[in-house]
Design a protein around this motif. Structure first.
Motif, PDB file in Angstrom:
ATOM      1  N   LEU A  16       0.841  -1.201   0.000  1.00 15.83           N
ATOM      2  CA  LEU A  16       0.000   0.000   0.000  1.00 15.83           C
ATOM      3  C   LEU A  16       0.881   1.259   0.000  1.00 15.83           C
ATOM      4  O   LEU A  16       0.616   2.223  -0.725  1.00 15.83           O
ATOM      5  N   ALA A  17       1.946   1.210   0.793  1.00 15.70           N
ATOM      6  CA  ALA A  17       2.852   2.367   0.867  1.00 15.70           C
ATOM      7  C   ALA A  17       3.444   2.661  -0.512  1.00 15.70           C
ATOM      8  O   ALA A  17       3.520   3.816  -0.939  1.00 15.70           O
ATOM      9  N   ARG A  18       3.842   1.596  -1.222  1.00 11.03           N
ATOM     10  CA  ARG A  18       4.405   1.813  -2.564  1.00 11.03           C
ATOM     11  C   ARG A  18       3.362   2.419  -3.488  1.00 11.03           C
ATOM     12  O   ARG A  18       3.653   3.337  -4.262  1.00 11.03           O
ATOM     13  N   GLY A  19       2.133   1.925  -3.382  1.00  9.88           N
ATOM     14  CA  GLY A  19       1.040   2.483  -4.186  1.00  9.88           C
ATOM     15  C   GLY A  19       0.893   3.979  -3.919  1.00  9.88           C
ATOM     16  O   GLY A  19       0.800   4.794  -4.847  1.00  9.88           O
ATOM     17  N   LEU A  20       0.918   4.325  -2.648  1.00  9.18           N
ATOM     18  CA  LEU A  20       0.766   5.739  -2.284  1.00  9.18           C
ATOM     19  C   LEU A  20       1.956   6.550  -2.782  1.00  9.18           C
ATOM     20  O   LEU A  20       1.812   7.716  -3.153  1.00  9.18           O
ATOM     21  N   GLY A  21       3.131   5.930  -2.799  1.00  8.81           N
ATOM     22  CA  GLY A  21       4.317   6.610  -3.318  1.00  8.81           C
ATOM     23  C   GLY A  21       4.141   6.979  -4.783  1.00  8.81           C
ATOM     24  O   GLY A  21       4.368   8.124  -5.192  1.00  8.81           O
ATOM     25  N   TRP A  22       3.696   5.991  -5.561  1.00  9.11           N
ATOM     26  CA  TRP A  22       3.462   6.273  -6.993  1.00  9.11           C
ATOM     27  C   TRP A  22       2.352   7.285  -7.180  1.00  9.11           C
ATOM     28  O   TRP A  22       2.433   8.175  -8.032  1.00  9.11           O
ATOM     29  N   PHE A  23       1.302   7.191  -6.356  1.00 11.25           N
ATOM     30  CA  PHE A  23       0.203   8.143  -6.432  1.00 11.25           C
ATOM     31  C   PHE A  23       0.734   9.559  -6.192  1.00 11.25           C
ATOM     32  O   PHE A  23       0.410  10.497  -6.921  1.00 11.25           O
ATOM     33  N   SER A  24       1.595   9.706  -5.169  1.00 15.88           N
ATOM     34  CA  SER A  24       2.191  11.012  -4.856  1.00 15.88           C
ATOM     35  C   SER A  24       2.914  11.573  -6.071  1.00 15.88           C
ATOM     36  O   SER A  24       2.775  12.750  -6.413  1.00 15.88           O
ATOM     37  N   ILE A  25       3.687  10.713  -6.721  1.00 20.17           N
ATOM     38  CA  ILE A  25       4.469  11.185  -7.859  1.00 20.17           C
ATOM     39  C   ILE A  25       3.551  11.612  -9.003  1.00 20.17           C
ATOM     40  O   ILE A  25       3.732  12.684  -9.604  1.00 20.17           O
ATOM     41  N   GLY A  26       2.515  10.801  -9.266  1.00 15.10           N
ATOM     42  CA  GLY A  26       1.583  11.123 -10.346  1.00 15.10           C
ATOM     43  C   GLY A  26       0.887  12.455 -10.086  1.00 15.10           C
ATOM     44  O   GLY A  26       0.886  13.364 -10.931  1.00 15.10           O
ATOM     45  N   LEU A  27       0.309  12.574  -8.887  1.00 12.60           N
ATOM     46  CA  LEU A  27      -0.414  13.800  -8.548  1.00 12.60           C
ATOM     47  C   LEU A  27       0.541  14.992  -8.587  1.00 12.60           C
ATOM     48  O   LEU A  27       0.210  16.061  -9.117  1.00 12.60           O
ATOM     49  N   GLY A  28       1.739  14.784  -8.033  1.00  5.42           N
ATOM     50  CA  GLY A  28       2.722  15.870  -7.980  1.00  5.42           C
ATOM     51  C   GLY A  28       3.071  16.355  -9.376  1.00  5.42           C
ATOM     52  O   GLY A  28       3.125  17.562  -9.631  1.00  5.42           O
ATOM     53  N   LEU A  29       3.276  15.418 -10.302  1.00  2.00           N
ATOM     54  CA  LEU A  29       3.621  15.811 -11.676  1.00  2.00           C
ATOM     55  C   LEU A  29       2.490  16.611 -12.299  1.00  2.00           C
ATOM     56  O   LEU A  29       2.726  17.639 -12.945  1.00  2.00           O
ATOM     57  N   ALA A  30       1.251  16.161 -12.066  1.00  3.45           N
ATOM     58  CA  ALA A  30       0.107  16.908 -12.612  1.00  3.45           C
ATOM     59  C   ALA A  30       0.097  18.324 -12.052  1.00  3.45           C
ATOM     60  O   ALA A  30      -0.135  19.298 -12.785  1.00  3.45           O
ATOM     61  N   GLU A  31       0.367  18.449 -10.753  1.00  2.73           N
ATOM     62  CA  GLU A  31       0.334  19.777 -10.128  1.00  2.73           C
ATOM     63  C   GLU A  31       1.446  20.678 -10.653  1.00  2.73           C
ATOM     64  O   GLU A  31       1.272  21.877 -10.817  1.00  2.73           O
ATOM     65  N   ILE A  32       2.602  20.046 -10.932  1.00  5.52           N
ATOM     66  CA  ILE A  32       3.724  20.848 -11.438  1.00  5.52           C
ATOM     67  C   ILE A  32       3.486  21.247 -12.895  1.00  5.52           C
ATOM     68  O   ILE A  32       3.736  22.393 -13.292  1.00  5.52           O
TER      69      ILE A  32
END
Ligand SMILES: NC(=O)c1ccc[n+]([C@@H]2O[C@H](COP(=O)([O-])OP(=O)(O)OC[C@H]3O[C@@H](n4cnc5c(N)ncnc54)[C@H](O)[C@@H]3O)[C@@H](O)[C@H]2O)c1
Ligand SMILES: [Zn+2]
Ligand SMILES: [Zn+2]
Lengths: 185, 390
Positions: A16-32
Motif C-alpha cells: 500500500l505504501a508503494r502504491g501511495l508513493g506512486w500516487f504522490s508522484i503522479g499527482l505531484g507531476l500533474a500539479e507541477i
C-alpha cells in the motif's frame, strides 16, 4: 543457482505504501505541469504557484517512500500534506464558487486518500509494534553461570594492553593524583 | 551446497551454489557446524552498507570442522575444530604483529577499492561487501577460510557450539568495546543498544568491574536481558531525553564511559534530527544516521571516553564536534581485533566466568535463514540472536 526459497513477501502495508508513493508522484507531476488547468477546474484562481509547490512536495515524498526501506515517516509526511491540501481546498468554498461541485468532488477524493494514508501508517506501525513488556521471559539470562556477585569484577585480573589505556591525567584522581593503574602490562 | 545468498535490498535466499575449493596453499575448508546472523548483516540486508553484489554469500560468524587443508598450511589439520574470526588476517604484516588484526594490510584482495573509500585498506572480512575483499561468507554448509593458518581459533572438543560460536565476533566485540573504555572501578558505563553486541558489552563491563552499567534501548525483552546481566536501563519508549536522564542518574556529571553498540541505523522517530537524517539518507546526501553518536557526545562526562563498536559506513552530518573537542573526549573505535582477545576469552568461557549462549533466542536450519533475517531486523518474536545449524 536454483531451488531458492523466497524470503517472506513484503507485507500488504508495504505494498500500500508503494502504491501511495506512486500516487504522490503522479499527482505531484500533474500539479507541477498543469497548475492552471487544475486551478480553473477547482475554481481556485491565483493559486497556481501554491499548487506547483504542493506538486514538488508530492514528488519528493513519493520518491522518498519508494526509496526508503522504512516508508513510515514519509507516510506521516503524506498525512500532514493531506491536511494542507484539505485546508487549501476549504478556502475555495468561501463566497460563491461556480466550481463548487468539482471542489466537493476533489475534497472527497482527498479525504479518501487521507484515510488510506492513515490506514497505511497504522498498519506499518502495527507490523513493527513492540510486544508488551514481560512477553518474553529473559530475566534469567544473565550469562554468568556463577551468578552476578561472582562475575562482577571477575576480570579485574585482565591486563589492559598499553595501547588501550586512556591517558594518565584522564584517569580518576585520588589524593590529588591519578589513581594507580589496576593491573600492569 | 546450500548457502544464504544476497540478491538485493531485503532479498536473501537459500540457494544451491558450488562447493568452495582450496584456492591457495594457506587455505582450509571447513564443514560449518554453526553460524549466526549479526547486526552487521542487517546493514547489508537493508543495503545501507555499499559494495554488495547479487550472488554474494552472507555470514561472518562461523565455526566448524576442518575437512581440507591447503599445501602450505602447517597449523591446521583435517578434523580440527575451529571458530573462524570475522576478520581475515595474514599474521605477518606490521599491523597483525601489533595485534591490530582488523586493519591487516594484506588480506583485502580489493585493497584499491578500500583505499578509494577509506584512504587505506583494512582487513578482508567474510561475507561483507567487496570493499573488504568480497569473500564468500559462512552462512553456508561449507566455508573456504583464506589465510587459514592464521585466521582461526582452535577450540577444544566437548564444549557445545553455543558457548563457542560467538568468539567469532560479538563476544570479542563487546569485550573490546569495554576494554576500549579502560574501565576503572569507579566508572559508570552507558551503553546504547541492547542487541547482541550491547548484551556482550554489558557482560564485559561487569566482568571488568565497572561500578555501574546503564543500558539504553526501546525493545522490552532486550532491556529485560540487559537487566539480567546487571545493567540499569533507560527505556526509550518512556524517556525522550536520554542525556538529561543520564545526568539525573549520575549527579549531573554524566557517565565517564559511553559505548555505541547501535551504529549507522540508529532509531529515532520522535526527534527533529531523526527526520533530518531520514531525509538526507533517502536522497543520499548522508549515508549513516549518527543519532547515538550525537547523544553520546552530549552525555559523556568531560575528559571521558566514547567507544564505538557500532558500524558506520560512510558520511555523517551534524555531529556536535565542538562539544566533543571542548570536552576533551577520547574516541576509540574499529572493527574488532578478534584474535587479540580469543585466548583470554576462551579461558573465561572454560572457567565458567561467562556463558555467551545466553543471547541465543532462535536456532534454525539454513532454509529458515531468509525469514529469520526479517524476524531479527524487525525484532519480532522476541528475537535477539539467531543461530543457524546448516
Ligand atoms: N566493531 C565490530 O567489529 C562489530 C562487530 C559486530 C557488530 N558490530 C555492529 O554493532 C552494532 C550492533 O550490532 P547488533 O548485532 O547488536 O545489532 P542489533 O541491530 O540487533 O542491535 C542494535 C540495537 O540498537 C537499538 N537501538 C536503535 N536505535 C537506538 C538508539 N537511538 N538508542 C539506543 N538504542 C538503539 C536497537 O533497538 C537494537 O536493539 C551494529 O552496528 C553492528 O554492525 C560491530
Ligand atoms: Zn558481526
Ligand atoms: Zn596482516
Amino acid at each position: 543457482m536454483n531451488r531458492s526459497v523466497n524470503p517472506r513477501a513484503r507485507s500488504a502495508h508495504d505494498a500500500l505504501a508503494r502504491g501511495l508513493g506512486w500516487f504522490s508522484i503522479g499527482l505531484g507531476l500533474a500539479e507541477i505541469l498543469a497548475p492552471r488547468a487544475l486551478c480553473r477546474a477547482l475554481g481556485l484562481p491565483g493559486r497556481e504557484a501554491l499548487i506547483q509547490a504542493y506538486g514538488v512536495r508530492e514528488v519528493a515524498t513519493g520518491a522518498a517512500i519508494l526509496m526508503s526501506h522504512d516508508p513510515t515517516p514519509w507516510i506521516w509526511g503524506r498525512v500532514a500534506g493531506d491536511a494542507l491540501d484539505l485546508a487549501t481546498l476549504a478556502t475555495g468554498f468561501e463566497g460563491d464558487n461556480p466550481r463548487a461541485g468539482n471542489l466537493a468532488l476533489a475534497t472527497a477524493a482527498v479525504v479518501g486518500v487521507t484515510l488510506a494514508d492513515i490506514a497505511c501508517v497504522q498498519g506499518l506501525t502495527g507490523d513493527k509494534r513492540l510486544p508488551p513488556p514481560g512477553t518474553y521471559e529473559y530475566h534469567h539470562r544473565s550469562g554468568f553461570p556463577g551468578g552476578f556477585a561472582a562475575a562482577h569484577g571477575a576480570a579485574r585480573d585482565f591486563a589492559v594492553p598499553r595501547d588501550f589505556r586512556i591517558p594518565e591525567p584522564l584517569r580518576p584522581w585520588r589524593d590529588g593524583r591519578p589513581a594507580a593503574v589496576s593491573a600492569p602490562s | 551446497m546450500k548457502a544464504l545468498v544476497w540478491h538485493g535490498t531485503a532479498d536473501i535466499r537459500c540457494d544451491t551454489v558450488p562447493d568452495p575449493t582450496i584456492e591457495d596453499g594457506r587455505d582450509a575448508i571447513i564443514k560449518v557446524t554453526s553460524c549466526a546472523i549479526c547486526g552487521s548483516d542487517l546493514h547489508l540486508y537493508d543495503h545501507f552498507m555499499p559494495g554488495m553484489k547479487s550472488g554474494d554469500i552472507m555470514g561472518h560468524e562461523t565455526m566448524g570442522e576442518v575437512v581440507e587443508v591447503g599445501r602450505d598450511n602447517k597449523t591446521l589439520k583435517v578434523g580440527d575444530r575451529i571458530v573462524v574470526p570475522f576478520t581475515i588476517i595474514c599474521g605477518q604484516c606490521e599491523q597483525c604483529k601489533r595485534g591490530n588484526f582488523s586493519v591487516c594490510e594484506r588480506t583485502n584482495r580489493n585493497a584499491k577499492l578500500a583505499e578509494a573509500a577509506f584512504g587505506h585498506t583494512t582487513a578482508g572480512l567474510f561475507g561483507y561487501t567487496h570493499l573488504t575483499g568480497g569473500y564468500a561468507g559462512g552462512q553456508a554448509e561449507y566455508l573456504r577460510v583464506p589465510f587459514a593458518d592464521a585466521t582461526h581459533i582452535k577450540v577444544p572438543k566437548g564444549i557445545p557450539d553455543e558457548k563457542l560460536l560467538f568468539l567469532s565476533d560479538i563476544f570479542p566485540t563487546g569485550w573490546q568495546a569495554a576494554v576500549q573504555c579502560d574501565i576503572q572501578p569507579e566508572d559508570t558505563v552507558a551503553i546504547w543498544g541492547c542487541g547482541p553486541v550491547g548484551q556482550m558489552a554489558i557482560r564485559s563491563a561487569i566482568l571488568l568491574g565497572a561500578k555501574r552499567v546503564i543500558a539504553i534501548d526501546r525493545v522490552p525483552e532486550r532491556l529485560t536481558m540487559a537487566r539480567a546481566g546487571g545493567a540499569e536501563t533507560i527505556d526509550l519508549t518512556e524517556e525522550s531525553n536520554v542525556v538529561a536522564r543520564l545526568n539525573d542518574m549520575t549527579g549531573g556529571k554524566g557517565p565517564e564511559k559511553c559505548i555505541d553498540s547501535v551504529g549507522m541505523e540508529a532509531h529515532a522517530t520522535t526527534s527533529l534530527d531523526a527526520i533530518y537524517d531520514r531525509a538526507k539518507q533517502a536522497v543520499m546526501l548522508e549515508s549513516d544516521r549518527p543519532h547515538v553518536l550525537r547523544q553520546m557526545i552530549m552525555a559523556c562526562r568531560p575528559a571521558g571516553v566514547l567507544s564505538i563498536p557500532g558500524v558506520y559506513g560512510g558520511l555523517i552530518d551534524k555531529v556536535p564536534f565542538g562539544a566533543a573537542m571542548n570536552k576533551g573526549l577520547t574516541f576509540r573505535m574499529g572493527q574488532t581485533h578478534v584474535n587479540r582477545w580469543s585466548d583470554d576469552l576462551l579461558r573465561r568461557i572454560e572457567e565458567g566466568q561467562i556463558d555467551p549462549s545466553f543471547v541465543i533466542t532462535h536456532t534454525v536450519g539454513l532454509e529458515q535463514g531468509p525469514e529469520m533475517y526479517r524476524t531479527f531486523r524487525d525484532k519480532q518474536d522476541g528475537c535477539i540472536k539467531v543461530m543457524i545449524r546448516p
